[in-house]
Design a protein around this motif. Structure first.
Motif, short mmCIF file in Angstrom:
data_model
loop_
_atom_site.label_atom_id
_atom_site.label_comp_id
_atom_site.label_asym_id
_atom_site.label_seq_id
_atom_site.Cartn_x
_atom_site.Cartn_y
_atom_site.Cartn_z
N PRO A 115 -2.62 5.55 -5.46
CA PRO A 115 -3.47 6.39 -6.31
C PRO A 115 -2.69 7.28 -7.29
CG PRO A 115 -3.39 7.26 -4.07
CD PRO A 115 -2.61 5.99 -4.06
N HIS A 116 -1.38 7.29 -7.20
CA HIS A 116 -0.59 8.16 -8.10
C HIS A 116 -0.87 7.79 -9.56
CE1 HIS A 116 2.78 10.15 -10.02
NE2 HIS A 116 3.08 10.74 -8.87
N SER A 126 6.50 0.87 6.77
CA SER A 126 7.87 1.27 6.39
C SER A 126 8.32 2.55 7.09
CB SER A 126 7.96 1.50 4.88
OG SER A 126 7.67 0.35 4.17
N ILE A 164 9.97 3.52 -1.78
CA ILE A 164 10.11 2.37 -0.88
C ILE A 164 9.11 1.27 -1.21
CG2 ILE A 164 9.80 1.70 1.55
CD1 ILE A 164 12.54 2.96 0.84
N GLY A 165 7.83 1.64 -1.38
CA GLY A 165 6.81 0.62 -1.67
C GLY A 165 7.11 -0.11 -2.97
N LYS A 225 -1.04 7.73 7.77
CA LYS A 225 -0.66 6.33 8.00
C LYS A 225 -1.70 5.63 8.87
CE LYS A 225 4.35 6.33 7.34
NZ LYS A 225 4.54 5.39 6.23
N VAL A 244 3.14 4.55 2.71
CA VAL A 244 2.59 5.84 2.26
C VAL A 244 3.42 6.94 2.91
CG1 VAL A 244 0.29 4.80 1.98
CG2 VAL A 244 0.82 6.03 4.10
N ASN A 270 16.83 1.83 1.55
CA ASN A 270 16.73 2.00 0.11
C ASN A 270 18.04 1.62 -0.58
OD1 ASN A 270 15.44 2.89 -2.22
ND2 ASN A 270 16.25 4.96 -2.02
N ILE A 285 0.88 -1.17 0.00
CA ILE A 285 0.00 0.00 0.00
C ILE A 285 0.91 1.21 0.00
CG2 ILE A 285 -1.93 1.16 1.15
CD1 ILE A 285 -2.47 -1.75 0.14
N GLY A 286 0.94 1.90 -1.14
CA GLY A 286 1.93 2.93 -1.39
C GLY A 286 3.04 2.29 -2.20
N GLY A 287 3.26 2.84 -3.40
CA GLY A 287 4.26 2.23 -4.30
C GLY A 287 5.25 3.26 -4.80
N VAL A 302 -4.75 4.81 6.78
CA VAL A 302 -4.49 3.72 5.83
C VAL A 302 -4.38 2.38 6.57
CG1 VAL A 302 -2.73 2.82 4.24
CG2 VAL A 302 -3.45 5.20 4.07
N HIS A 347 11.06 -1.44 9.10
CA HIS A 347 11.75 -0.28 8.50
C HIS A 347 12.90 -0.75 7.61
CE1 HIS A 347 14.83 3.09 8.79
NE2 HIS A 347 13.88 3.51 7.99
N PRO A 348 12.76 -0.53 6.29
CA PRO A 348 13.77 -1.02 5.36
C PRO A 348 14.76 0.08 4.98
CG PRO A 348 11.90 -0.27 4.13
CD PRO A 348 11.65 0.13 5.55
N PHE A 377 -1.47 -0.99 -4.24
CA PHE A 377 -2.44 0.10 -4.35
C PHE A 377 -1.71 1.41 -4.14
CE2 PHE A 377 -5.09 3.29 -2.19
CZ PHE A 377 -5.89 3.60 -3.28
N1 LIG Z 1 12.90 7.06 0.89
C1 LIG Z 1 13.60 6.40 1.77
O1 LIG Z 1 14.83 6.32 1.68
C2 LIG Z 1 12.92 5.66 2.91
C3 LIG Z 1 13.64 4.67 3.60
C4 LIG Z 1 13.00 3.91 4.58
C5 LIG Z 1 11.67 4.18 4.90
N2 LIG Z 1 10.98 5.18 4.23
C6 LIG Z 1 9.57 5.39 4.58
O2 LIG Z 1 8.77 4.78 3.58
C7 LIG Z 1 7.53 5.49 3.48
C8 LIG Z 1 7.32 5.92 2.03
O3 LIG Z 1 8.38 6.78 1.65
P1 LIG Z 1 8.81 6.96 0.12
O4 LIG Z 1 10.18 7.52 0.16
O5 LIG Z 1 8.55 5.73 -0.65
O6 LIG Z 1 7.79 8.10 -0.34
P2 LIG Z 1 7.22 8.38 -1.80
O7 LIG Z 1 6.68 9.77 -1.77
O8 LIG Z 1 8.25 8.04 -2.83
O9 LIG Z 1 6.04 7.34 -1.95
C9 LIG Z 1 4.83 7.43 -1.25
C10 LIG Z 1 3.77 6.85 -2.15
O10 LIG Z 1 2.56 6.72 -1.42
C11 LIG Z 1 1.49 7.02 -2.29
N3 LIG Z 1 0.31 7.34 -1.51
C12 LIG Z 1 -0.08 8.54 -1.00
N4 LIG Z 1 -1.24 8.38 -0.33
C13 LIG Z 1 -1.60 7.07 -0.43
C14 LIG Z 1 -2.70 6.30 0.05
N5 LIG Z 1 -3.67 6.85 0.77
N6 LIG Z 1 -2.76 4.99 -0.25
C15 LIG Z 1 -1.77 4.41 -0.98
N7 LIG Z 1 -0.71 5.09 -1.46
C16 LIG Z 1 -0.61 6.41 -1.18
C17 LIG Z 1 2.02 8.15 -3.16
O11 LIG Z 1 1.28 8.26 -4.38
C18 LIG Z 1 3.46 7.73 -3.37
O12 LIG Z 1 3.63 6.98 -4.55
C19 LIG Z 1 7.62 6.64 4.45
O13 LIG Z 1 7.02 6.27 5.66
C20 LIG Z 1 9.11 6.82 4.66
O14 LIG Z 1 9.45 7.39 5.89
C21 LIG Z 1 11.57 5.90 3.24
#
Ligand SMILES: NC(=O)c1ccc[n+]([C@@H]2O[C@H](COP(=O)([O-])OP(=O)(O)OC[C@H]3O[C@@H](n4cnc5c(N)ncnc54)[C@H](O)[C@@H]3O)[C@@H](O)[C@H]2O)c1
Length: 496
Positions: free
Chosen positions: A35-36, A115, A15-16, A95, A88, A141, A10-12, A98, A138-139, A33
């Motif tokens: 919505p982007h 995550s 990280i997703g 969060k 997300v 990247n 959920i959220g792609g 969701v 918590h992963p 899932f």
């Molecule tokens: N970027 C990193 O290096 C990293 C590392 C570890 C953990 N995280 C964590 O991972 C999570 C996501 O971060 P990210 O960097 O992938 O952000 P991102 O902005 O790249 O991705 C977030 C995604 O969530 C989607 N989204 C928004 N609302 C939504 C909803 N209601 N349902 C489903 N999807 C929805 C967005 O369209 C977007 O594609 C955060 O909690 C962040 O703290 C990030």
């Protein structure tokens, strides 16, 4: 190993999408899932990078890829999933909503990981009906390559959930570490934040620019940390007197102090501009996807080096890679010996970065490795597996003749075909051809002779009946094939 059967992301985003790649490449059907409007394109690009990285990471047989699909709702995505990963944006209200939605729709036994980089799981699970199966996973990247997930439970998370999550990460090549107590930002991001805060001060105060700072890390303790972390490294730094001496020597300077500690740098417009400009000068010539590919290739190289660490037993992330490969081999479908009268296809691989020499081509001994791995594949085909070897029987190579006919380049997909030449089973005589898959160019050939041995007696003996029963039909099936042109020819000998 207990395994994930079906996953939902959920959220792609960054990280997703990379979690999805990790699941799919481990053979797990995964629904996303997000919505982007461009979610499919973005995840497609992440998948492509992940596949490229995996083709370099391991030669172990990956399972057939899981099915990747996109859902229109959270409910559709989580249906039937036994691992759901929420990724997300980092906002507690979003969060929580969701996660509550996931909780209501998912199988009550499904594990739900978040995550989040720093939010406490107790805050996230507040409104859930089945909070005992929710935790932070918590992963780092890129999730498809870096194997760690910090597993953090909230007040309502059951201990069994964390243990189950840890067990289910192992077969997808990940190391789940359970953190004793929940705390904002867990362990990794606490450490990173301290370094990040200090780094921002060093730039703001003009001590160095971003490139110099990165050089200081990557030419020194960055490499060191990849293999021994902080405490084991400092133990060595303490010399023979070890950790106690190290603490006595460097402990006092903590109170001088050398660092800015908790002072928070003001990220005003001027500092943002300064950092962005220096970063452009440092890395702006390359696009993000190109930088990602360079990063992935470097990470693969580091993990492969660590796999060879501790005299081949593997070390740190390399040991984990080795265990993942063992798991892949154990779960690879056992090939059945084909009795077709065509040469058998034995190997499908890509040229790894570490296989390329200073000429930019696959180096000489890797051709031999391709044939050696093909010979191993042939042996597995006739039942010479690890149990057979452990019981004291094996085939040893006694002679081979490799001809190098054309160059293979980084990333080229290669395959090997083999013909079994007339032999009595105690001798296993083959002729193999190595091809580039893209255009079926013949790159190399190998004539190969193995002898069946009893390792206990230290002499050649006939194979056991089960092996011979699988080998003989192959020898018979290939008996009608023409002898390969180069078979039996010595170096430089022209065709008769
Ligand atoms: N970027 C990193 O290096 C990293 C590392 C570890 C953990 N995280 C964590 O991972 C999570 C996501 O971060 P990210 O960097 O992938 O952000 P991102 O902005 O790249 O991705 C977030 C995604 O969530 C989607 N989204 C928004 N609302 C939504 C909803 N209601 N349902 C489903 N999807 C929805 C967005 O369209 C977007 O594609 C955060 O909690 C962040 O703290 C990030």
């Amino acid at each position: 190993m207990t395994k994930i059967n079906k996953a939902a992301c959920i959220g792609g985003g960054v990280i997703g999408g990379a979690w999805a790649a990790r699941f799919v490449l481990a053979g797990i059907d995964t629904k996303i899932f997000d919505p982007h409007p461009e979610a499919e394109r973005i995840i497609g690009e992440v998948m492509a990078n992940a596949e490229r990285a995996y083709s370099m990471l391991t030669m172990a047989p990956l399972p057939p890829k899981g099915k990747l699909s996109f859902a229109k709702t959270v409910e559709e995505a989580v249906e039937g999933a036994d691992w759901i990963q929420e990724s997300v944006p980092e906002r507690v209200d979003l969060k929580r909503n969701v996660l509550t939605q996931i909780d209501a729709a998912a199988d009550p036994k499904a594990l739900i990981g978040s995550s989040t980089s720093g939010i406490m799981p107790t805050d996230l699970q507040r409104d859930m009906k089945h909070p005992e199966r929710m935790f932070v996973a918590h992963p780092y990247n890129p999730v498809y390559l870096l194997p760690l997930a910090e597993l953090v439970g909230g007040e309502k998370t059951s201990k069994a959930t964390l243990e189950e999550a840890k067990a289910k990460l192992a077969p997808i090549g990940m190391k789940g570490v359970i953190i004793n107590k929940e705390i904002e930002a867990f362990v990794g991001d606490r450490l990173l934040e301290a370094v990040w805060r200090e780094g921002l001060w060093l730039i703001k105060d003009d001590i160095c620019d971003t490139e110099t700072l990165d050089d200081v890390i990557r030419y020194s303790f960055g490499i060191r940390w990849a293999q021994m972390g902080m405490f084991e490294t400092y133990r060595i730094a303490g010399g023979e007197a070890g950790m106690r001496h190290f603490l006595a020597q460097f402990g006092p300077c903590l109170s001088w102090p050398w660092t800015k500690l908790m002072d928070v740098v003001d990220l005003d417009d001027a500092l943002v501009e300064k950092i962005a400009n220096q970063s452009d000068a440092q890395s702006g010539a390359r696009g993000i996807r190109e930088l990602e590919r360079i990063r992935d290739q470097n990470l693969v190289g580091i993990m492969q080096a660590l796999k060879a660490g501790d005299e081949g037993r593997g070390w740190g992330a390399g040991k984990l890679l080795s265990e993942f490969e063992d798991h892949l081999w154990k779960n690879a479908p056992v090939p059945s010996a084909s009795t077709s009268d065509e040469p058998i296809k034995l190997l499908d691989i890509k040229v790894h970065p570490s296989w390329v020499d200073y000429n930019g081509h696959m180096t000489e001994f890797r051709y031999t490795q391709c044939f050696a791995d093909s010979a191993d594949a042939l042996l597995r085909l006739i039942g010479v597996d690890m149990d057979y070897v452990a019981a004291g029987h094996s085939y040893y190579t006694v002679e081979n003749h490799v001809r190098l006919l054309a160059e293979a380049k980084l990333g080229d997909a290669l395959y090997v075909k083999a013909q079994v030449l007339p032999s009595d089973g105690k001798k296993l005589h083959t002729f193999m051809w190595l091809y580039r898959a893209a255009d079926d160019t013949l790159l190399s050939t190998c004539e190969h002779l193995m002898l069946h041995v009893s390792s206990k007696e230290g002499k050649s003996v006939p194979p056991l009946a089960d092996v011979l029963a699988k080998l003989q039909p192959l020898i018979d099936a290939h008996a009608g094939l023409a002898k390969p042109d180069a078979a039996g020819r010595y170096v430089g000998q022209k065709k008769a």
